[in-house]
Design an enzyme around this catalytic site. Sequence first.
Site, short mmCIF file in Angstrom:
data_model
loop_
_atom_site.label_atom_id
_atom_site.label_comp_id
_atom_site.label_asym_id
_atom_site.label_seq_id
_atom_site.Cartn_x
_atom_site.Cartn_y
_atom_site.Cartn_z
N GLN A 116 82.88 48.81 15.08
CA GLN A 116 81.61 48.61 15.79
C GLN A 116 81.66 47.34 16.65
OE1 GLN A 116 78.77 50.25 16.36
NE2 GLN A 116 79.57 52.02 15.30
N SER A 117 82.81 47.10 17.28
CA SER A 117 82.97 45.87 18.06
C SER A 117 82.08 45.85 19.30
CB SER A 117 84.44 45.75 18.48
OG SER A 117 84.59 44.77 19.47
N ASN A 118 81.27 44.80 19.41
CA ASN A 118 80.47 44.59 20.62
C ASN A 118 81.37 44.18 21.78
OD1 ASN A 118 77.82 44.84 19.31
ND2 ASN A 118 78.50 43.01 18.21
N ALA B 128 86.83 45.48 15.69
CA ALA B 128 86.38 46.32 14.59
C ALA B 128 85.82 47.64 15.15
CB ALA B 128 85.30 45.60 13.80
N ALA C 176 84.47 45.08 22.27
CA ALA C 176 85.18 46.25 22.80
C ALA C 176 84.25 47.02 23.75
CB ALA C 176 85.63 47.15 21.65
#
Length: 327
Positions: free
Chosen positions: A75-77, A73, A79
């Site tokens: 706001q992917s943690n 997403a 990533a």
Amino acid sequence: MLTNHLPRVTVAHLPTPLEPLPRLTAQIGGPELWVKRDDQTGLATGGNKARKLEFLVAEALQREADILITCGAQQSNHARQTAAAGARFGLDTMLVLRGEEPARMEGNLLLDHLLGAQIIWAGVDPPHEVASEIAQQLEAEGRRPYVVPYGGSNPVGASGYVAAMEELTAQCEKRGITFDHIVLASSSGGTQAGLVVAARATRFQGRVLGISIDLRVDELKAELSQLATATAAHLGLELALSPADFSVDDGYLGGGYGVVSDLERSAIETLARSEGLLLDPVYTGRAFGGLLDLLRDGGFQKHEKILFWHTGGTAALFGKPEVLPPS
Ligand SMILES: Cc1ncc(COP(=O)(O)O)c(C=O)c1O
């Protein structure tokens, strides 16, 4: 150790602290609450992906990959931590993120840029499909991509949480404490699947309760059982797990993935103001909100000990600050 024979790099700050929550326990009048601080694993502000990436990056290096590709997403943690791991081990990182580029670069997305990741916006296409097309193109150009699945949740990544459960067991033995329930946020499943594989192998007597972030009980249990069985096989353990072997609560899905409501806002404020600890709006805020609700509803007995496994994500607090006005 169940994972000793697997290739692994060292990047997470381990063991993470195991801490009591005395003020919150007193505030709610028991049962006894504790927290496992995987928000403190390091790797660009911490979180559960650091443990998974120790095994994933080791496999990438073993395959002589030169670029990590993953998706998630906006706001992917996951990533953000993959981008940090790539930088740390001298690998390029490409992140395929859902949707369109936002007007402002905040939270995890800002960190992705600072960490030097190349970002591709998937628009309306499923990010994992875009990622696999890009991987094929890169291979045709002579690059050596290593694709990390959503959330790092395959048997290699989930092995990080097999090791984590063994870490917790050692801490509990040292402190003479036994937990009746471990409660955590569960989404792509690698964290809960890894914990449950190790719980079985080490005969943990308590319950591992996943608060689902985005899937219905049946869907998540089916994914967890498949992933846990494959993870056990990857470790050389003869262990077949079925959906019935998993505890999942999908009562807190609210308006869907990433839709912040009073449940998350109130959980974030409660833990911040009672213990000075930060949760995130998407995962741990929802899971802790679920735990507080179950506590109010008599879902636990007063004499029990409950561990909240804090899986990180606090960088996302700065990703959508407008949804978190303090009360
Ligand atoms: C902060 C945080 N907690 C929990 C999870 C869920 O972990 P898993 O995907 O292993 O179920 C994620 C996944 O992205 C996360 O970022």
